[in-house]
Design an enzyme around this catalytic site. Structure first.
Site, short mmCIF file in Angstrom:
data_model
loop_
_atom_site.label_atom_id
_atom_site.label_comp_id
_atom_site.label_asym_id
_atom_site.label_seq_id
_atom_site.Cartn_x
_atom_site.Cartn_y
_atom_site.Cartn_z
N LYS A 132 0.87 -1.19 0.00
CA LYS A 132 0.00 0.00 0.00
C LYS A 132 0.90 1.22 0.00
O LYS A 132 1.69 1.42 0.92
CB LYS A 132 -0.91 0.00 1.23
CG LYS A 132 -1.67 1.32 1.43
CD LYS A 132 -2.66 1.26 2.59
CE LYS A 132 -3.28 2.63 2.88
NZ LYS A 132 -4.23 2.62 4.01
N ASP A 191 -2.59 10.23 3.27
CA ASP A 191 -3.99 9.84 3.45
C ASP A 191 -4.72 10.90 4.26
O ASP A 191 -4.68 10.90 5.49
CB ASP A 191 -4.07 8.47 4.14
CG ASP A 191 -5.51 7.99 4.27
OD1 ASP A 191 -6.40 8.61 3.65
OD2 ASP A 191 -5.73 6.99 4.99
N LYS A 250 -10.38 12.98 7.33
CA LYS A 250 -10.01 12.63 8.71
C LYS A 250 -10.08 13.89 9.58
O LYS A 250 -9.72 14.97 9.11
CB LYS A 250 -8.57 12.10 8.75
CG LYS A 250 -8.37 10.69 8.24
CD LYS A 250 -6.91 10.28 8.36
CE LYS A 250 -6.66 8.95 7.68
NZ LYS A 250 -7.32 7.82 8.34
N ASP A 293 1.47 6.46 5.33
CA ASP A 293 0.54 5.50 4.76
C ASP A 293 1.09 4.78 3.51
O ASP A 293 0.39 4.00 2.88
CB ASP A 293 -0.80 6.20 4.45
CG ASP A 293 -2.00 5.30 4.68
OD1 ASP A 293 -1.86 4.29 5.40
OD2 ASP A 293 -3.07 5.61 4.12
N ASP A 299 -12.11 7.11 3.10
CA ASP A 299 -10.93 6.89 3.95
C ASP A 299 -10.54 5.40 3.99
O ASP A 299 -9.47 5.06 4.48
CB ASP A 299 -11.21 7.41 5.37
CG ASP A 299 -9.95 7.61 6.19
OD1 ASP A 299 -8.84 7.54 5.61
OD2 ASP A 299 -10.06 7.82 7.41
N GLU A 330 -9.37 3.66 1.66
CA GLU A 330 -8.80 3.73 0.30
C GLU A 330 -7.72 2.68 0.05
O GLU A 330 -7.49 2.27 -1.08
CB GLU A 330 -8.22 5.13 0.06
CG GLU A 330 -6.80 5.37 0.61
CD GLU A 330 -6.67 5.25 2.12
OE1 GLU A 330 -7.70 5.40 2.79
OE2 GLU A 330 -5.56 5.00 2.60
N ARG A 375 -7.53 -0.50 0.70
CA ARG A 375 -8.03 -1.76 0.13
C ARG A 375 -8.35 -1.60 -1.36
O ARG A 375 -8.31 -2.57 -2.11
CB ARG A 375 -9.23 -2.26 0.94
CG ARG A 375 -10.43 -1.34 0.92
CD ARG A 375 -11.40 -1.65 2.06
NE ARG A 375 -10.92 -1.15 3.35
CZ ARG A 375 -11.54 -1.32 4.51
NH1 ARG A 375 -12.68 -2.00 4.56
NH2 ARG A 375 -11.04 -0.83 5.62
N1 BES Z 1 -4.42 4.72 6.65
C1 BES Z 1 -5.55 4.43 7.44
C2 BES Z 1 -5.28 3.42 8.56
C3 BES Z 1 -4.29 3.84 9.63
C4 BES Z 1 -4.71 4.27 10.85
C5 BES Z 1 -2.92 3.73 9.41
C6 BES Z 1 -3.80 4.61 11.85
C7 BES Z 1 -2.00 4.09 10.38
C8 BES Z 1 -2.44 4.52 11.61
C9 BES Z 1 -6.67 3.83 6.56
O1 BES Z 1 -6.69 4.23 5.24
C10 BES Z 1 -7.98 4.21 7.16
O2 BES Z 1 -8.23 5.37 7.28
N2 BES Z 1 -8.81 3.22 7.50
C11 BES Z 1 -10.07 3.45 8.09
C12 BES Z 1 -11.07 2.47 7.48
C13 BES Z 1 -12.50 2.73 7.84
C14 BES Z 1 -12.97 4.03 7.23
C15 BES Z 1 -13.35 1.58 7.33
C16 BES Z 1 -9.98 3.22 9.59
O3 BES Z 1 -9.25 2.30 10.01
O4 BES Z 1 -10.58 3.97 10.34
ZN ZN Z 2 -4.82 4.80 4.46
ZN ZN Z 3 -7.71 6.05 4.91
#
Ligand code: BES
Ligand code: ZN
Ligand code: ZN
Length: 506
Positions: free
Chosen positions: A268, A273, A280, A291, A350, A352, A354
């Site tokens: 990834k 992000d 966010k 990220d 967010d 993204e 996947r």
């Molecule tokens: N990049 C984030 C995940 C992340 C969180 C990485 C903390 C490093 C530290 C990812 O893209 C994300 O935002 N995931 C969301 C998914 C949700 C919206 C289904 C999450 O985990 O909140």
């Molecule tokens: Zn991310």
């Molecule tokens: Zn994200």
């Protein structure tokens, strides 16, 4: 870059600025430390009183503790540094390599500004030598490219001499070479992660991969936004749609030989992000330059495999995009047609990672590798589950998941096997598309894993490493782990490639 040399010489005759010895906690529960093997000659120079002197100075042998003392006569180094190894090993056992790696890292961090340090830590086996070398080279890392540190700034430890090694011994030479290659590539990954996102765009990352490919004889192909559109990479394009910095898919391939096994690694690579339209909140985006840590780890592992000449073909896929909100960004409610042909309803922009991974996993599957491993800072849920130092492992094959867990343990990376419960799939049912990019909130890390699983080619062994916790370290440095990018999972990927080369997997 810190230099590494092996010396058979005893600690008493080695010329250096600092001599590093190990101390452990007293096995009898005494307050003072006990000396670890390797420190004998240094202790002699102190008339056998080194442990007592260290005790007087308050040393206990605790993990990561460092104590500096001036040398007495009889040593060729002016300073001795004692580094804590923690608990003494059980009777008839040796120090665990990860303890040595961490101690060497703590010592190297305490030696900023020093030119040459000779390490006289306990080396009972070849893997110990490798661990000490890795720890020292990783601990000597600093990211200072964006600071004007003035003319008095201290540079990281410049030269590491490993004492008690056999420089002519094939196994020792190989271990040192391996440690240097792996540590340098981990430090390269750290540099990429730490580089601010205004400089490390998808295009810039792709250019760095192209240059490294030239240097190490790797085949690099870059799909730019036009090629991605032509190829139908709806996931990668959808995530990059809001950014002024267009996305890239980079293939970086190391070919050992035609008949060798083939490992595909997918990373990834979200260079920033913001969350996109599902922005966010403040407090959650300050560190989101990290990220792309999965892509950095994959890139580092492929280059390390090439430098080590492993007998396995390793293909890296870097799925690079910047996730930004704008008038051209993908909206919650949009449907993307993925590279696989499947449609995805984007409920949360967010989620993204996947989306870019799905396209890259489908593409990697076309080459029918023996196994695919993807690496991603994928979910906050995995951080909630496992904390900041442990990555989660999911897989479509129980034995493969167990093997990766065991390999991670062996190289000193904390990980834990996680399930992919089938009942969580229905939460991603979409009234409009084949699947939604979000499901139930509970078990969010597993939901993300289940999403990725749908894009793995029929019959291909696959594992997913969610490194969201350990990829970026915000606390105080410890052992060989600095603040910022850590290079999490690189050692696991390199050992996985070695095991695959040896025919032990897939
Ligand atoms: N990049 C984030 C995940 C992340 C969180 C990485 C903390 C490093 C530290 C990812 O893209 C994300 O935002 N995931 C969301 C998914 C949700 C919206 C289904 C999450 O985990 O909140
Ligand atoms: Zn991310
Ligand atoms: Zn994200």
């Amino acid at each position: 870059m810190t230099a590494l040399t092996l010396k058979p010489a005893g600690a008493a005759t080695q010329r250096a600025d600092v001599l590093v010895v190990g101390v452990a906690k007293s096995p009898q529960g005494g307050k003072g430390p006990v000396l670890a093997p390797g420190a004998e000659a240094v202790d002699q120079a102190f008339d056998g009183k080194l442990a007592d002197i260290l005790h007087t100075l308050g040393a206990t042998g605790a993990e990561g503790e460092t104590t500096k003392i001036p040398s007495p006569g009889g040593l060729k180094a002016p300073v001795v540094l004692a580094v804590g190894l923690g608990a003494s090993p059980e009777k008839d056992e040796e120090f665990d390599p990860e303890k040595l790696r961490r101690a060497a890292g703590s010592a190297a961090r305490a030696l900023t500004g020093v030119k040459t340090a000779a390490f006289a830590l306990p080396i009972a086996a070849t893997e110990d030598l490798q661990a000490v070398a890795e720890g020292a080279l990783l601990g000597a890392y600093a990211f200072t490219a964006y600071q004007d540190r003035g003319k008095d700034a201290k540079e990281p430890l410049a030269e590491v001499v490993l004492l008690g090694a056999k420089p002519r011994d094939k196994a020792h030479k190989a271990a040192a070479q391996r440690a240097a290659a792996v540590a340098e590539e981990i430090n390269r990954a750290r540099d990429l992660i730490n580089t601010p996102p205004n400089d490390l765009t998808p295009e810039a990352f792709a250019a760095i991969a192209t240059a490294a490919g030239k240097e190490h004889g790797l085949k690099v192909q870059v799909l730019d936004e036009k090629a991605l559109a032509k190829g139908g990479y709806g996931g990668i394009l959808g995530v990059g749609a809001g950014s002024a910095n267009p996305p890239r898919l980079v293939k970086i391939a190391y070919t050992a030989s035609k008949g060798a096994r083939h490992l595909a690694l997918v990373g990834k690579g979200i260079t920033y992000d913001s969350g996109g339209i599902s922005l966010k909140p403040a407090g959650h985006n300050e560190t989101m330059k990290c990220d792309m840590s999965g892509a950095a780890a994959v890139f580092a592992a492929v280059v390390a495999a090439a430098r080590l000449g492993l007998e396995v073909n390793v293909t890296g896929w870097l799925a690079l995009a910047e996730n930004m909100p704008s008038g051209t960004a993908t909206r919650p409610g949009d449907v993307l047609r993925m590279y696989s042909g499947k449609t995805v309803e984007v409920l949360n922009t967010d989620a993204e990672g996947r989306l870019v991974l799905a396209d890259a996993i489908t593409r990697a599957s076309e080459e029918k590798p023996d196994a695919i491993v993807d690496v991603a800072t994928l979910t906050g849920a995995m951080v909630l589950a496992l904390g900041n130092r442990t990555f989660g492992i999911m897989a479509n094959d129980d034995a493969f998941r167990a093997a990766i867990h065991e390999i991670a343990e062996e190289v000193g990376e904390q990980s834990w096997p996680m399930p992919l419960p089938a009942d969580l799939r229905k939460g991603m049912d979409s009234p409009t598309a084949d699947i939604a990019n979000m499901g139930e909130r509970m078990g969010g890390g597993l939901v993300a894993g289940l999403f990725l699983k749908e894009f793995v080619g029929e019959g291909i062994t696959w594992a997913h490493l969610d490194i969201a916790g350990p990829a970026f370290h915000e606390g105080a440095p410890y052992g060989y782990t600095p603040k910022g990018g850590t290079g999490s999972s690189v050692r696991t990927l390199v050992r996985l490639a070695e095991r695959t080369a040896a025919g032990e997997l897939g």
